[in-house]
Design an enzyme around this catalytic site. Sequence first.
Site, PDB file in Angstrom:
ATOM      1  CD  GLU A 328      20.692 -31.302  53.632  1.00  0.00           C
ATOM      2  OE1 GLU A 328      20.486 -31.988  52.624  1.00  0.00           O
ATOM      3  OE2 GLU A 328      20.990 -30.090  53.583  1.00  0.00           O
TER       4      GLU A 328
HETATM    5  C1  ACM Z   1      16.646 -29.434  53.268  1.00  0.00           C
HETATM    6  O1  ACM Z   1      16.290 -29.530  52.078  1.00  0.00           O
HETATM    7  N1  ACM Z   1      17.906 -29.598  53.588  1.00  0.00           N
HETATM    8  C2  ACM Z   1      15.696 -29.145  54.316  1.00  0.00           C
END
Ligand code: ACM
Length: 690
Positions: A328
């Site tokens: 992310e």
């Molecule tokens: C995640 O759930 N950001 C690995």
Amino acid sequence: MFKKLVITVLFFSLILNSEAQENGMQEDKQISLMPWPEKVEVKASGFKIGNDFSIYIHGDVSETSRIYKAAVRFIRNATDKTGVFVAEGFPNTDNITSESASLNIHFDQEAKVEQGIDESYKLSVGSDGIEIHAVTDIGAMHGLSSLLQLIEVQGGHYEFKGVEIQDSPRFVWRGLMMDVSRHFMPVEVVKRNLDAMALVKLNVFHWHLSDDQGFRIETKTLPELYEKASDGLYYTQEEIRDIVRYADDRGIRVIPELDVPGHGTAFLTAFPEFGSKEGMTYSVERNSGIFDPTLDPTNEKVYEFLDILFKEVTALFPDVYFHIGGDENAGRHWDENPKIQQFMKENNLKDNHELQTYFNIKLQKILEKYGKSLMGWEEIMTENMPKTALIHSWRGVNEGMQPGESLVKAVKNGYQTILSNGYYIDLMLSVEEHYVVDPMPAVELTKEQSDRILGGEATMWAELVTPLTVDSRIWPRTAAIAERFWSPQEVRDLESMHNRLEVVNQYLELIGIRNQQVQAYLLRNISNYQDTHALRQLVNISEPFEIYSRNDGGTQYQTYSPFTLFADACTADAKDKRRFNKLVTKYIEIQDAASKEKLVSMLERYASIEGSLESIASDAPLVGRVLPYAKRVSNIATLTGKGLEEGMLSASDLEGLKTLLGQKEDPAINLDVELALSEDFQRLAEFLAK
Ligand code: ACM
């Protein structure tokens, strides 16, 4: 051609059926074991648990041996469960011989806790004695975990069910991830969850130690990290070593994760000079979501910093894998920084993915120096990422991906991988939704490719859990996930899973998991220590909002918000849901008097919730917040009950019910629960209105 296909399908379904039977999945066998063993045969008689129960461990064992400690725990658990006062509270005392012992444990070697060790065992229980045989001490400990779950009442006394079990795991990587950044989890919380993992044969504890909301390890070389970015909530190095030892004693590997370069707010709170946005100061994040603070991959000093940090942290963890996160990172601060843009041009890095790969490869070299292999969330899988990296597949429909898409891509590209998509227990989905997900995707793979799928991990992200509630979010659902990772693929009967899950939940409580205790406490607190009977009725039919809708925009709750609310007392599988569903189904099918009577009695209970809560609400402000919902639920139950007793529902009552069922609570009160029986109420109402 068509006929041949039909015959083939028939043939395979016959094989599957007979395999399911060999695996003893028939209800009448009544073994509550979870995970279900590879092969099990139930015998006519079991072993009676009396005060002469004793254990003899063969081989060279001392009181500090892993198996000795496991056997001591086993005796404590078994006596606590049964109330039997045993004469021998420890294995291998002077009074115990192989011939006199009730349980003989044999194994060939003490294993080093690492990937791929032999975890198989054989367990034989008969009226004349119990034997565990294993290659390793860890296999023998799995035998003890199975044996504990075989305690049952026969003829008014406790005994170990008579069985012949031959067992070994389907996957080598059977993990639970705990996020201790969003909410810190003290040592004793981690330890009791390690005990629970051992009970259901999970063998990898993935410890998510840093994120935007906190950095959680003491570092001697870079003390600013925990001094400035932990709110005083961190593990000392001695505590880390203690937990690693505790896990090792239970055959569990510990994989640390320091999430970089994104999810970096805590790092940058301590060291703003390593951020990607010039002149920015940072502070530990209190909300949930995806944030911009990101380490600067173009700054050589960042690598010097990470080298120092990784050198110190890797020394605390014996396992070969080190998780660097990598998820992310939208790279917004990279886009906004002209120096970073210039660096990318000069180094021919086309986009942020390539820049992150540049970063990852440098990290991999650092980790290699310290004898570690790199693993990371699936975003690290870019074109030039070395094949030694382990890919942690997690994205799915919520992120615009097909579930397991990256898993398949990883194995086809030569990477080893594990699956977490489908095992996000923080989504608060029903256990069934996790149980049906298999780490092995339903696509054609070569043997070499499928061998690269090592297993999976349940993920306990901690935005909405605290040390108080975390047990009730992890368990008992993760026991069913553990079965998916351990047991043969064809073990997938939902009814059997639910029945056994109820029993394994009792053993989880026996070994210290507090899900049931804490729910009772939360209701006492909500009622301000008045009668909790009606709250319990309501909890049994309510579930917290699913899939992150509880924390709208990530700002409804801060890390310091209360998590002792009605929604926190509710669980992902409301207790009455299956019973109500079965009764409604049966009643609609045959309109029998027995189902009707049971439904009427349930509806009467639900109809009385509002009145009972009203009587305590004036002295319990938290009950006041629940009242509008309770009123709606009681109205739904009253209308449906009336229809059921009269054998019909008027069109206007049906409309009234549909309106009530469709209503939502005032978002301002953060109730964040839904009536788990809604669909069945609607089905029953529509049937009665016909
Ligand atoms: C995640 O759930 N950001 C690995």
